[in-house]
Every structure is written in C-alpha cells, then in structure tokens.
Design an enzyme around this catalytic site. Structure first.
Site, PDB file in Angstrom:
ATOM      1  N   GLU A   1      37.569  44.643  38.193  1.00 35.24           N
ATOM      2  CA  GLU A   1      37.697  43.547  39.167  1.00 35.24           C
ATOM      3  C   GLU A   1      37.222  42.213  38.594  1.00 35.24           C
ATOM      4  O   GLU A   1      37.680  41.162  39.012  1.00 35.24           O
ATOM      5  CB  GLU A   1      36.937  43.864  40.465  1.00 35.24           C
ATOM      6  CG  GLU A   1      37.591  44.926  41.342  1.00 35.24           C
ATOM      7  CD  GLU A   1      37.173  46.344  40.966  1.00 35.24           C
ATOM      8  OE1 GLU A   1      36.516  46.523  39.918  1.00 35.24           O
ATOM      9  OE2 GLU A   1      37.518  47.270  41.737  1.00 35.24           O
TER      10      GLU A   1
ATOM     11  N   PHE B   1      29.880  55.141  53.078  1.00 37.75           N
ATOM     12  CA  PHE B   1      30.387  55.252  51.706  1.00 37.75           C
ATOM     13  C   PHE B   1      31.074  53.945  51.292  1.00 37.75           C
ATOM     14  O   PHE B   1      31.934  53.428  52.005  1.00 37.75           O
ATOM     15  CB  PHE B   1      31.372  56.426  51.610  1.00 37.75           C
ATOM     16  CG  PHE B   1      31.953  56.560  50.228  1.00 37.75           C
ATOM     17  CD1 PHE B   1      31.135  56.845  49.140  1.00 37.75           C
ATOM     18  CD2 PHE B   1      33.311  56.392  50.008  1.00 37.75           C
ATOM     19  CE1 PHE B   1      31.663  56.944  47.860  1.00 37.75           C
ATOM     20  CE2 PHE B   1      33.849  56.502  48.738  1.00 37.75           C
ATOM     21  CZ  PHE B   1      33.018  56.784  47.664  1.00 37.75           C
ATOM     22  N   GLN B   2      30.668  53.427  50.186  1.00 39.94           N
ATOM     23  CA  GLN B   2      31.194  52.170  49.623  1.00 39.94           C
ATOM     24  C   GLN B   2      31.030  50.989  50.562  1.00 39.94           C
ATOM     25  O   GLN B   2      31.881  50.090  50.603  1.00 39.94           O
ATOM     26  CB  GLN B   2      32.649  52.340  49.167  1.00 39.94           C
ATOM     27  CG  GLN B   2      32.745  53.309  47.993  1.00 39.94           C
ATOM     28  CD  GLN B   2      34.086  53.306  47.301  1.00 39.94           C
ATOM     29  OE1 GLN B   2      35.119  53.085  47.933  1.00 39.94           O
ATOM     30  NE2 GLN B   2      34.081  53.566  45.999  1.00 39.94           N
TER      31      GLN B   2
ATOM     32  N   LYS C   1      38.252  48.188  57.421  1.00 42.39           N
ATOM     33  CA  LYS C   1      39.451  49.020  57.319  1.00 42.39           C
ATOM     34  C   LYS C   1      40.146  49.189  58.673  1.00 42.39           C
ATOM     35  O   LYS C   1      41.377  49.246  58.745  1.00 42.39           O
ATOM     36  CB  LYS C   1      39.073  50.390  56.740  1.00 42.39           C
ATOM     37  CG  LYS C   1      40.292  51.189  56.288  1.00 42.39           C
ATOM     38  CD  LYS C   1      39.887  52.421  55.514  1.00 42.39           C
ATOM     39  CE  LYS C   1      41.118  53.176  55.011  1.00 42.39           C
ATOM     40  NZ  LYS C   1      40.750  54.394  54.293  1.00 42.39           N
TER      41      LYS C   1
ATOM     42  N   MET D   1      25.654  31.886  19.674  1.00 42.05           N
ATOM     43  CA  MET D   1      24.872  30.828  20.300  1.00 42.05           C
ATOM     44  C   MET D   1      23.406  31.255  20.473  1.00 42.05           C
ATOM     45  O   MET D   1      22.490  30.449  20.304  1.00 42.05           O
ATOM     46  CB  MET D   1      25.487  30.433  21.645  1.00 42.05           C
ATOM     47  CG  MET D   1      24.903  29.175  22.233  1.00 42.05           C
ATOM     48  SD  MET D   1      25.028  27.764  21.116  1.00 42.05           S
ATOM     49  CE  MET D   1      26.471  26.926  21.759  1.00 42.05           C
TER      50      MET D   1
HETATM   51  C1  LIG Z   1      27.498  37.287  30.967  1.00 39.98           C
HETATM   52  C2  LIG Z   1      26.639  36.556  30.012  1.00 39.98           C
HETATM   53  N1  LIG Z   1      25.601  37.187  29.412  1.00 39.98           N
HETATM   54  C3  LIG Z   1      24.830  36.509  28.531  1.00 39.98           C
HETATM   55  C4  LIG Z   1      25.048  35.208  28.246  1.00 39.98           C
HETATM   56  C5  LIG Z   1      24.148  34.441  27.278  1.00 39.98           C
HETATM   57  N2  LIG Z   1      24.921  33.983  26.108  1.00 39.98           N
HETATM   58  C6  LIG Z   1      25.400  32.739  25.992  1.00 39.98           C
HETATM   59  S1  LIG Z   1      26.294  32.497  24.598  1.00 39.98           S
HETATM   60  C7  LIG Z   1      26.005  34.080  24.097  1.00 39.98           C
HETATM   61  C8  LIG Z   1      26.566  34.573  22.799  1.00 39.98           C
HETATM   62  C9  LIG Z   1      28.041  34.728  22.826  1.00 39.98           C
HETATM   63  O1  LIG Z   1      28.455  35.420  21.687  1.00 39.98           O
HETATM   64  P1  LIG Z   1      29.963  35.463  21.275  1.00 39.98           P
HETATM   65  O2  LIG Z   1      30.789  35.813  22.438  1.00 39.98           O
HETATM   66  O3  LIG Z   1      30.138  36.290  20.060  1.00 39.98           O
HETATM   67  O4  LIG Z   1      30.260  33.921  20.972  1.00 39.98           O
HETATM   68  P2  LIG Z   1      29.674  33.020  19.787  1.00 39.98           P
HETATM   69  O5  LIG Z   1      28.503  32.256  20.325  1.00 39.98           O
HETATM   70  O6  LIG Z   1      29.282  33.924  18.666  1.00 39.98           O
HETATM   71  O7  LIG Z   1      30.808  32.101  19.430  1.00 39.98           O
HETATM   72  C10 LIG Z   1      25.215  34.766  25.028  1.00 39.98           C
HETATM   73  C11 LIG Z   1      24.749  36.151  24.882  1.00 39.98           C
HETATM   74  C12 LIG Z   1      26.125  34.588  28.924  1.00 39.98           C
HETATM   75  N3  LIG Z   1      26.412  33.300  28.740  1.00 39.98           N
HETATM   76  N4  LIG Z   1      26.906  35.284  29.759  1.00 39.98           N
END
Ligand SMILES: Cc1ncc(C[n+]2csc(CCOP(=O)(O)OP(=O)(O)O)c2C)c(N)n1
Ligand SMILES: [Mg+2]
Length: 582
Positions: free
Chosen positions: A73, A135-136, A185, A494
């Site tokens: 979803e 349920f759900q 529902k 990042m």
């Molecule tokens: C759902 C979610 N979990 C954690 C984060 C924290 N976060 C921000 S950037 C990042 C790294 C992303 O890694 P990647 O997708 O490989 O992209 P890159 O920065 O390497 O280009 C994380 C863990 C987030 N923004 N969203």
C-alpha cells in the site's frame, strides 16, 4: 459466516432508508459511480476484507477508470502522489482496513507536509463492531487526524455522495492536501435505491484566494524602494498554475529568483535571473542572496528549516513579504512585514496590474552574477567510479532537460536537484518535507500513468530503492517504460556523509555492504537490467536506456565517498556554507 453476512446485509439494508425509486445498488456501487462522476481516471490500491464490496463493485462496473494494483500500500500512495505532483489532479487511493490503512500512513504524512491533493478511501469494520478490536480494525480517524487536511468516517449511506464531493473539493482547493474517507463495510454493502444529495455547503472552509488590495500595494511599494530584491519561489506557484504570471513578473522587474526544493520548475532554472535552489544544499549564490537582500518576496513557500538554516541569520536585513494561501504559514518561522493571504496566481496578477517604478538594482544583479560565476557547483571525477554530479549533467543533456524526474531521498536527491536544471513546471516529484525514502520509484510509476507520453526517469539510491522495489512488477504488468536509475554507493550515503562530517567517521549502520544484484532482480520481474561502473560507460549506457522501448533498471556505481556540497551545517546560518569551493 454466510448467515452472519446475511444478517449484516439485512441490518444495513434497513439503515439505508431509500428515498427515491430506482434500481437498488450497494453503497460500493454508489461509490464507484461517484468516482466516475468526479472524473477519476486512475485509482491506486490494494484489496482486503473490508473493501471487498468496493472491489466487487469495481469488477462489475462499466466505469472507465483504471485500478493499479501495487505490491504494497505504500507503493499505492506514493504512486498516487507522483501522479498528483505531475498532473495537478488529485491522486486517489483505496486500501483495506487495519494493515492496509496503516501501510498508508507514511504516504499520507508525506502528502500533508508537501501539500499534495489526495483522496484516500480506507475500508473499515462494520459500524456496529467499531471499538471492539474487531479483526483488522484500526482507528483510522484517530491515526490520520493530525496528518490529513480533513478526514471522514461514513456513518450513513445517505452521506456518502456529499462526503465524496466534499473530499475532492477540500483536497484540491486552498492549500491542497490529503483527505481520508473511512468506509465501514456495512456502508459499502448497504442497499439503496436513492440518488442522494451531492451538494455541499462548507461555511467553515472558505479559503481566501483573492489578495487584499492594500497588501498588494504594500508589496508594490516595498519593491519600488528595494535596492536588493529577491523572490523566493515555492511549490505554491505550481499548485496555483502561476508559472506564466511569475515569469512575467520576474522579467518585467528583472528580479533574481531562488527556488525551494519543491518549487523547482516554477521558474526556468536556466534563466540568467535564476539563482538556483536555496537551503541546506542550495547554491552559495542563492543563499547569500537571501542573506544580503533588503526585500524578500516569498511566493508559495513555507520557510522550511532546510531552506532557512538557523533562523537568527535568515534574511537579517530584509523586509519580508509572504504570499501564501495558508495564513497559518505566514509569520510561522520568519517575521513578516507584509503578509498576503492569497492564491499565488491571483496575487501575481494583481501585482502585474501595478506599474512599479523600481530603484536601479543593476549593482545587485551584477553582484549576484559575479557570485554565480565565482562559486559554481563543483565536483570531482574519478576513473574508477561514476561521478554522480557529472552523471546528472549527462542525463540532463541526453534528455534535453525534458524528462519528468522523480527522486528518492538522500544524496542522489540533492545532486538531482542541483544538477538536473528544470525549466518547466510539473516535471519534478520529490519527497520534500517528510523526506521519505521509498518515495521515488513508486512516484515514477504514478507519474508515468498520469503522463503516459512523457519520458519518466526515477532516480533512487541503493538504500531507498530497496524500500519499495516490490513495485517493479507494475512496470511489466502495466507496460510502463519508466527508466529506473539507481545511484549505487553501497551506502546510506547521506547518513554516511553526516557521520563522516559530524560523527568523526563512525559509520554506524550506514554501509550497505550487502546489496542484491539489481540486474538479476530487474530480470526476475521481467524488466531489462543493466550495470554501469565508470564514467566512460555512462553516455552509451544512457543512450541505450533512453532508446529502449520499455522499462530499464540501471545500477550505476558511483564514487562511494562522494559528498553533497555546498552545505549549511546543522545549526548554522545560510551565510556559513561549507564546501563552497574545492
Ligand atoms: C523512511 C526513511 N528512513 C530513514 C531515513 C533517513 N535517511 C535519509 S537519507 C538516508 C540514506 C539514503 O540512502 P540511499 O537511498 O542509498 O541514498 P544516498 O544518500 O546513498 O544517495 C537515510 C537512511 C529517511 N529519510 N527515510
Ligand atoms: Mg546509497
């Protein structure tokens, strides 16, 4: 079970109290008719117990809209957001109760913070068991109250037509946002012969769209006095379809423009008057312009902290004018001398009617041009792996800057924002306020469905792609030629960058030494896979990808330790960027 269902059916039948004669139909049938009447052409969803009557009605219906079956979803709702962001139309989502509904929560929050119009239908357990931990069952109203513009639970079938119409109205007018309709529902199973009232009257919801003329005069007067004016252009310009008016206004008065991340494309990025993106990874010129200006006219941006940096140092010498359709945004973060509550298009039209005689601001413009020339975005190249910034420039060149680009969240997102210069509106879908990893790829699916004739490029990191890669199945199933780019640095790049810069290189849980083979993964979903390792292979690979008549997943191995610069370090002001020059 059957007896129970029969009993429920007879109970709900009694509830429906039809008022007009006609063929009896279920609440679910009525809902499908209402969606067709609302000009819905695409629904993103996933079935389950509480929405089975709705799925059954859809199966039996002759309505012409498409239902897109995601594989999670969260994929449905991010796709609906991608659709909405590039078409300007509301995205429509349908999910079952309980886990179906809770799987939507990140997407609803994302749409709320980025002002994206969505109408989301969730199934719910029957009215008479609500509150029994059935349920759900999940408290969708309770959970979504803080993350929706508005939400409903349908208690009587008579209300359904009015609620559906209200929901589309609320989602798409004023400051757009997500609206949830939770449908028990028994309501979708109830039989009715009625064609109920669809009219609605919302005296408590009357967004101000026309600007107060006195406030427009104040903006005009301030502009007439300014020696160092800057316009900050946000996504509000895109929502109100005011890009033409903005361009006319900017060119008439020769004003420098800074874009927010979400406002990219609202003003041509290649115009000499564009200073690029502002904020944490914005350009030095854009940030210094906001630091040094004497008048800042914010149109449709919300002064988010990633844009302003430390508020103490934000636009310290400027008079601030803020045009926003949401009065709650004005003065929220930045003291504002001239508030204008209005739709951006109407405010710009009103401003364009005034003939403002400007001070000579040639010196200011030249100063900004010098900054632009002196402090361009810079990057390194390597023989061993791909330079991600150069990659962005290359893909920009090979697509003539015309592609619809969706991104995930992280370094690749910032490189795309910095280097894929957008000249046109509604070609950019990125998760801004929430910064939700997993957004980019499903958003590309929605964007491609919304604009089937356009080239759609999805740019993700190796981390974020894995958050919704199950949606790969949709490329084959719905024949979507999305070009899926993974900028693979074997890291949560990042996070790794922040650990390197601010946590003394303690790379706690940010290195993705184990990644799947993305080529084989793509192939297992019936999609062409490709891997590219060095700069020299990029151009031929991109040409092949763009020429391929269908979807491609391409794993581009980028320089692992590359960082996003320049940067406003956390807590610092916009004038204190690091990494401005090599
Ligand atoms: C759902 C979610 N979990 C954690 C984060 C924290 N976060 C921000 S950037 C990042 C790294 C992303 O890694 P990647 O997708 O490989 O992209 P890159 O920065 O390497 O280009 C994380 C863990 C987030 N923004 N969203
Ligand atoms: Mg990565």
């Amino acid at each position: 079970m059957k007896a129970e269902a029969e009993k429920l059916k007879s109970e709900t039948k009694a509830e429906a109290s039809p008022k007009a004669a006609g063929e009896p139909k279920t609440g679910a049938d009525l809902l499908i008719e209402l969606l067709a009447e609302a000009d819905v052409d695409t629904i993103f969803g996933y079935p389950g117990g509480a929405v089975l009557p709705i799925y059954d009605a859809m199966y039996r219906s002759e309505a012409s809209f498409k239902h897109i079956l995601s594989r999670h979803e969260q994929g449905s709702i991010f796709a609906a957001e991608g659709y909405a962001r590039v078409t300007g139309k509301p995205g429509v989502v349908l999910a079952t109760s309980g886990p179906g509904a809770t799987n939507l929560i990140t997407g609803i929050t994302d749409a709320m913070i980025d002002s994206i119009p969505l109408v989301i239908f969730t199934g719910q357990v029957a009215n008479h068991v609500i509150g029994t931990d059935a349920f759900q069952e999940s408290d969708v109203l309770g959970i979504t109250t803080p993350i929706t513009k508005y939400n409903y639970q349908v208690e009587n079938i008579e209300d359904l037509p009015r609620i559906v119409n209200e929901a589309f109205h609320i989602a798409t007018t004023g400051r757009p946002g997500p609206v949830v309709i939770d449908i028990p529902k028994n309501i979708s199973e109830a039989l009715t012969t009625n064609t109920f009232e669809t009219e609605f009257d919302l005296p408590g919801y009357q967004p101000t769209t026309k600007p107060n003329p006195m406030q427009i005069i104040k903006v005009a007067e301030a502009l007439g006095k300014a020696k160092k004016p800057v316009v900050l252009a946000g996504a509000g310009i895109l929502f109100s379809k005011a890009t033409e008016e903005l361009k006319e206004f900017i060119e008439k008065y020769q004003l420098p423009v800074v874009n927010t991340l979400l406002g990219l494309g609202s003003f041509p990025g290649s115009s000499p008057l564009s200073l690029g993106m502002g904020g944490m990874h914005g350009s030095y010129t854009a940030n210094m312009a906001m630091y040094e200006c004497d008048l800042l006219i914010n149109i449709g941006a919300r002064f988010d902290d990633r844009l302003t940096g430390n508020l103490k140092h934000f636009a310290p010498n400027a008079k601030v004018a803020h045009i926003d359709i949401d009065p709650a945004e004005i003065g929220k973060n930045v003291p504002t001398e001239i508030p204008v509550v209005a739709d951006a298009k109407k405010a710009l039209q009103a401003l364009l009617k005034r003939n403002i005689s400007m001070q000579d601001h040639q010196e200011w413009k030249e100063h900004l041009q010098q900054n632009k020339a002196k402090y361009p975005l810079w990057y390194d190249r390597s023989d061993e792996a791909i330079s991600p910034q150069w990659f962005m420039k290359k893909i920009h060149e090979l697509t003539n800057g015309e592609a619809i680009v969706t991104t995930d969240v992280g370094q690749h997102q910032m490189w795309a924002a910095q280097h894929y210069t957008l000249d046109k509106p509604h070609k950019w879908a990125t998760s801004g306020g929430l910064g939700s990893m997993g957004f980019g790829f499903p958003a590309a699916i929605g964007a491609q469905l919304g604009r089937p004739d356009e080239l759609v490029v999805s740019i993700s990191g190796d981390g974020g792609f894995q958050m919704n890669m199950q949606e790969l199945m949709l490329l084959k199933k719905y024949n979507l030629p999305v070009k899926v780019i993974i900028l693979n640095n074997s890291a949560l790049g990042m996070v790794r960058q922040w650990q390197e810069s601010f946590y003394e290189e303690r790379y706690s849980e940010s290195l993705l030494d184990e990644n799947p083979d993305f080529v084989k993964l793509a192939e297992s979903y019936g999609v062409r896979g490709m891997r590219v390792d060095i700069d020299a292979e990029v151009e031929p690979a991109l040409k092949e990808i763009l020429a391929h008549d269908g979807p491609v997943v391409a794993d581009f191995r980028i320089i692992k330790k590359e960082k996003v610069y320049p940067m406003i370090a956390p807590g610092k002001g916009i004038h204190e960027m690091i990494g401005v020059t090599k």
